[in-house]
Each structure stands twice: as C-alpha cells, then as structure tokens.
Design an enzyme around this catalytic site. Structure first.
Site, PDB file in Angstrom:
ATOM      1  N   HIS A 206       0.878  -1.184   0.000  1.00 33.33           N
ATOM      2  CA  HIS A 206       0.000   0.000   0.000  1.00 33.33           C
ATOM      3  C   HIS A 206       0.912   1.230   0.000  1.00 33.33           C
ATOM      4  O   HIS A 206       1.725   1.394  -0.915  1.00 33.33           O
ATOM      5  CB  HIS A 206      -0.928  -0.104   1.225  1.00 33.33           C
ATOM      6  N   HIS A 245      -2.205  -2.241  -9.948  1.00 32.08           N
ATOM      7  CA  HIS A 245      -3.228  -1.699  -9.060  1.00 32.08           C
ATOM      8  C   HIS A 245      -4.439  -2.616  -9.067  1.00 32.08           C
ATOM      9  O   HIS A 245      -4.798  -3.153 -10.108  1.00 32.08           O
ATOM     10  CB  HIS A 245      -3.647  -0.282  -9.520  1.00 32.08           C
ATOM     11  N   ASP A 302       2.564   5.627  -6.813  1.00 34.06           N
ATOM     12  CA  ASP A 302       3.823   5.646  -6.063  1.00 34.06           C
ATOM     13  C   ASP A 302       5.073   5.740  -6.935  1.00 34.06           C
ATOM     14  O   ASP A 302       6.153   6.013  -6.424  1.00 34.06           O
ATOM     15  CB  ASP A 302       3.918   4.378  -5.197  1.00 34.06           C
TER      16      ASP A 302
HETATM   17  C1  LIG Z   1      -1.019  -3.139  -6.095  1.00 35.55           C
HETATM   18  C2  LIG Z   1      -1.077  -4.661  -6.082  1.00 35.55           C
HETATM   19  C3  LIG Z   1      -1.002  -5.134  -4.611  1.00 35.55           C
HETATM   20  C4  LIG Z   1      -2.396  -5.111  -6.698  1.00 35.55           C
HETATM   21  O1  LIG Z   1      -2.457  -6.470  -6.519  1.00 35.55           O
HETATM   22  P1  LIG Z   1      -3.559  -7.436  -7.163  1.00 35.55           P
HETATM   23  O2  LIG Z   1      -4.644  -6.694  -7.821  1.00 35.55           O
HETATM   24  O3  LIG Z   1      -3.912  -8.396  -6.105  1.00 35.55           O
HETATM   25  O4  LIG Z   1      -2.756  -8.111  -8.307  1.00 35.55           O
HETATM   26  P2  LIG Z   1      -1.947  -9.470  -8.134  1.00 35.55           P
HETATM   27  O5  LIG Z   1      -0.917  -9.296  -7.068  1.00 35.55           O
HETATM   28  O6  LIG Z   1      -2.919 -10.587  -7.961  1.00 35.55           O
HETATM   29  O7  LIG Z   1      -1.258  -9.579  -9.532  1.00 35.55           O
HETATM   30  C5  LIG Z   1      -1.903 -10.057 -10.713  1.00 35.55           C
HETATM   31  C6  LIG Z   1      -0.833 -10.504 -11.668  1.00 35.55           C
HETATM   32  O8  LIG Z   1      -0.052  -9.362 -12.064  1.00 35.55           O
HETATM   33  C7  LIG Z   1       1.287  -9.477 -11.618  1.00 35.55           C
HETATM   34  N1  LIG Z   1       1.696  -8.209 -11.020  1.00 35.55           N
HETATM   35  C8  LIG Z   1       0.925  -7.357 -10.331  1.00 35.55           C
HETATM   36  N2  LIG Z   1       1.627  -6.307  -9.928  1.00 35.55           N
HETATM   37  C9  LIG Z   1       2.870  -6.498 -10.399  1.00 35.55           C
HETATM   38  C10 LIG Z   1       4.050  -5.755 -10.298  1.00 35.55           C
HETATM   39  N3  LIG Z   1       4.072  -4.585  -9.599  1.00 35.55           N
HETATM   40  N4  LIG Z   1       5.152  -6.226 -10.872  1.00 35.55           N
HETATM   41  C11 LIG Z   1       5.128  -7.386 -11.551  1.00 35.55           C
HETATM   42  N5  LIG Z   1       4.040  -8.137 -11.673  1.00 35.55           N
HETATM   43  C12 LIG Z   1       2.917  -7.697 -11.095  1.00 35.55           C
HETATM   44  C13 LIG Z   1       1.271 -10.557 -10.526  1.00 35.55           C
HETATM   45  O9  LIG Z   1       2.503 -11.207 -10.404  1.00 35.55           O
HETATM   46  C14 LIG Z   1       0.177 -11.476 -11.017  1.00 35.55           C
HETATM   47  O10 LIG Z   1       0.692 -12.278 -12.029  1.00 35.55           O
HETATM   48  P3  LIG Z   1       0.165 -13.807 -12.215  1.00 35.55           P
HETATM   49  O11 LIG Z   1      -1.281 -13.664 -12.610  1.00 35.55           O
HETATM   50  O12 LIG Z   1       1.038 -14.354 -13.291  1.00 35.55           O
HETATM   51  O13 LIG Z   1       0.344 -14.465 -10.885  1.00 35.55           O
HETATM   52  C15 LIG Z   1       0.094  -5.260  -6.894  1.00 35.55           C
HETATM   53  O14 LIG Z   1       0.019  -4.799  -8.226  1.00 35.55           O
HETATM   54  C16 LIG Z   1       1.434  -4.959  -6.284  1.00 35.55           C
HETATM   55  O15 LIG Z   1       1.866  -5.663  -5.362  1.00 35.55           O
HETATM   56  N6  LIG Z   1       2.134  -3.894  -6.785  1.00 35.55           N
HETATM   57  C17 LIG Z   1       3.401  -3.500  -6.236  1.00 35.55           C
HETATM   58  C18 LIG Z   1       3.195  -2.728  -4.944  1.00 35.55           C
HETATM   59  C19 LIG Z   1       2.643  -1.334  -5.188  1.00 35.55           C
HETATM   60  O16 LIG Z   1       3.117  -0.596  -6.026  1.00 35.55           O
HETATM   61  N7  LIG Z   1       1.644  -0.985  -4.370  1.00 35.55           N
HETATM   62  C20 LIG Z   1       1.027   0.339  -4.434  1.00 35.55           C
HETATM   63  C21 LIG Z   1      -0.373   0.242  -4.948  1.00 35.55           C
HETATM   64  S1  LIG Z   1      -1.029   1.856  -5.246  1.00 35.55           S
END
Ligand SMILES: CC(C)(COP(=O)(O)OP(=O)(O)OC[C@H]1O[C@@H](n2cnc3c(N)ncnc32)[C@H](O)[C@@H]1OP(=O)(O)O)[C@@H](O)C(=O)NCCC(=O)NCCS
Length: 355
Positions: A206, A245, A302
C-alpha cells in the site's frame, strides 16, 4: 453519501473527488481539497480563507508530544513514529470524547494541521537538529518543506508537494481508508480511526510502495541497468514496486500527473538522471508485462512520486509518512460519513476469499 467522496473508473483511468475530476483539482491549494472532501463541496473564497486560517493556527504540537518524539529510535521509518505519536497526542485533545460533528471537526483540523509537524519534528531530531516552528504564512506544502529543511523552499518544489498531497488525499475504499472506516464504525474516536489508517498505510503493498520505489531507483542507479533489473524481477516472479493496481487496469491517472510533474522538476533542475532511470524501468516493464504478457500493469501513484522525492532529496524513510499527510483528509471524510451511518461494519469470513 460515501459514493460521492470518490469515484474511480479503473478501466478508463478516471478519478474524481466529490464528482470533480482530479485533473481539475490539482492546481488548487491542498486546503481547498481537504475542505471539498470533508464538507462535500469546494469552499468559496471566504470559506477557504477561514478553513486555511484554522489549519494554520493549529500546526504547533504540544511540548509533551515533542518530548516523546525526542525519545524515538531514529533508525526506524518515520511511519513507526507517526503512528505512535498520533496515538499519544490524543490524550491532550480537549475534544477527545466529544463525538459530536463540531467536536469531530475540531479534532479533524488538529490532525490535518499537526501530522506534518510531527513528521518534520521527527525528521529534524533524527538528523540531530532542533525542530522548526511552523510558519502560518506558508501553504501546507511549503510549510512542510520549510519545517524539514529549515529554509523556505522554492516555489516549484512547494507547488509540486502541494499537488502530491492532493493526489494522495483520497482513493475510495483502499485498505487504509477501509481500516479507518471500520474503527469509526464502532463509534470509536477519530484519533483511533486515524491510527488504524496509519497502521494499514505503512504496508509495502500500500503506501509503503513509495519507499520501495525510491530504494529501487537507487539499486537500478542508471537507465542502462533497467533492462536487466526488470527482466530479473519478472524471472524471479517478484513485484516491481510502484506498478500495478487492484482497481486500475490502465494507466493510473495520478501516475500520469506525477510523471509530468517529475519531468518538469527534472528539467528545471537540469538533471534528467532519476527521471530517465524511472522511464527506462517503465518502458521495459510495459514491454514485458503489458505488450508481451497482456497484463494491465502500469505505473501507479507511487512510481513517479518516488522520482519527485529523489529530486527533492526527501529520504525514503519519510516517503510513506508524506503520503499520510495528504491522505488524512480522505480518511476523515470517510470517518464522518461512517459516523453518520451509526452502523458497525461486520463482514463475514467467507468474503475474504473474494478479496
Ligand atoms: C497493487 C497490487 C497489490 C495489486 O495487486 P492485485 O490486484 O492483487 O494483483 P496481483 O498481485 O494478484 O497480480 C496479478 C498478476 O499481475 C502481476 N503483477 C501485479 N503487480 C505487479 C508488479 N508490480 N510487478 C510485476 N508483476 C505484477 C502478478 O505477479 C500477477 O501475475 P500472475 O497472474 O502471473 O500471478 C500489486 O500490483 C502490487 O503488489 N504492486 C506492487 C506494490 C505497489 O506498487 N503498491 C502500491 C499500490 S497503489
């Protein structure tokens, strides 16, 4: 009512506060956006002047709060200190147990006004310096930069930080806002609800992602290293911080504005290094994740805000707490909405499988 606080279209990349597109709001003062979120409409000239004066008049923190900040472990992230200090500060608020709309508004003003002072005081002390008294002549953004640096910031940096607070101010039912609302739904006090938000915001998935972006930029160091870095992350199935996201399946509209601001700051400083490093990471990530794998993973709020902090020489340890300075108005808007409902939020365990 709560639907009106924020609207997100994750497919089209649209974000509105109180039905106004953020692109139309980003040039206003943060105080106006804070008023908009909490009161439901943009302030008139007189209302803004009064609200700003209230905020500016409440920036100073109690000497006992300063004494506790002095006792902190300064090796930790500022969010650890902020969470503790906001909780500690509540006991000195004369309105602590007044949950009337008026009492809550007085607490809201103190929280919005004093959270920047807490962060700046912690930062000054962590660097062996005495805290700076807030300057009521300065805007929310300019005053914060003044309090951490001890000198008046230049106009562009102050303006960009003000926009950063605005773009961080509200984002519907994100994890930290949900935490705040749950606490408010029990009719617990506003300080407790804000501490809940702070606890949730600090996680790396987050608000903590901004700190991770800054660390990543240091690690990548230059545009030439971006290719190997991103490919390595993807191969190890690690997340690239500042990307992806849960709601946006296109470019985050805040990310777009931050990218433009980062470019403007880099050009003004005559130093494109961090901007070009970030853009190289973005290009490889989009080529690999979006174009080759078809995953809608673009820079989020971010990513380029982390670049801006690099140019402003804000240390990574402060990044999440600066996010909190902006977000507190959004948390409060949601808490007030929740107080009006007088209904506890009580999800069932099976709903976790849908999260
Ligand atoms: C924001 C976040 C938590 C959203 O998560 P989510 O909707 O649950 O998405 P998931 O984690 O299930 O990811 C879905 C797919 O995209 C990929 N993915 C998502 N975000 C990614 C990233 N930042 N880098 C690489 N791959 C990513 C995942 O590995 C997953 O791949 P798969 O289907 O092959 O397993 C996630 O994108 C993330 O962890 N981002 C990095 C942290 C971040 O920047 N957070 C700030 C949010 S404003």
């Amino acid at each position: 009512m709560s639907k009106n606080i924020c609207f997100i279209d994750g497919l089209e990349g649209i974000l509105k506060y109180r039905e106004i597109d953020v692109n139309e709001l980003v040039d206003l003062p943060y105080d106006a956006i804070s008023y908009l979120l909490i009161q439901g409409e943009l302030p008139g000239e007189q209302e803004l002047a009064e609200y700003s004066a209230r905020l500016r008049g409440e920036r100073k923190i109690d000497g006992r709060v300063v004494d506790v900040i002095r006792m902190c472990n300064f090796d930790i992230d500022a969010m650890e200190a902020l969470r503790t200090i906001v909780s500690f500060m509540s006991q000195f608020d004369p309105d602590l147990n007044d949950n009337s709309p008026e009492g809550n508004m007085r607490k809201a003003v103190r929280l919005i006004a004093r959270i920047p002072t807490i962060v700046a005081t912690y930062y000054r002390m962590a660097n062996g310096k005495e805290p700076i008294t807030p300057d009521p002549a300065l805007s929310h953004g300019a005053n914060f930069l003044y309090m951490i640096r001890g000198s008046k910031p230049d106009a562009l940096e102050a303006e960009i930080l003000e926009k950063d607070f605005i773009l961080s101010a509200e984002h519907e039912l994100n994890a930290s806002t949900f935490s705040s609302r749950i606490t408010a739904s029990t009719l617990s006090d506003l300080y407790s609800a804000i501490v809940s938000g702070l606890c949730t915001l600090k996680g790396p998935l987050h608000g903590g992602a901004r700190t991770e972006v800054m660390t990543m930029l240091e690690e990548v160091a230059c545009p030439e290293n971006a290719e190997e870095f991103v490919l390595g992350k993807i191969e190890r199935r690690e997340k690239i911080m500042g990307f992806g996201h849960r709601v946006y399946k296109t470019y985050d509209p805040r990310g777009k504005i931050f990218k433009q601001l980062a470019k403007e700051l880099a050009e003004t400083k005559g130093d494109m290094h961090w901007y070009e490093t970030a853009e190289a990471i973005e290009n490889v990530a989009i080529r690999e994740l979006v174009e080759k794998k078809g995953k809608p993973i673009y820079p989020n709020v971010d990513f380029y805000s982390g670049v801006i902090y690099k140019y402003m020489e804000i240390p990574p340890q402060l990044a999440t707490s600066i996010f909190a300075i902006g977000r507190v108005s959004g948390w409060i808007a949601h808490c007030f909405d929740q107080y009006e409902r007088k209904k506890i939020i009580r999800p069932r365990a099976f709903m976790l499988d849908e999260c």
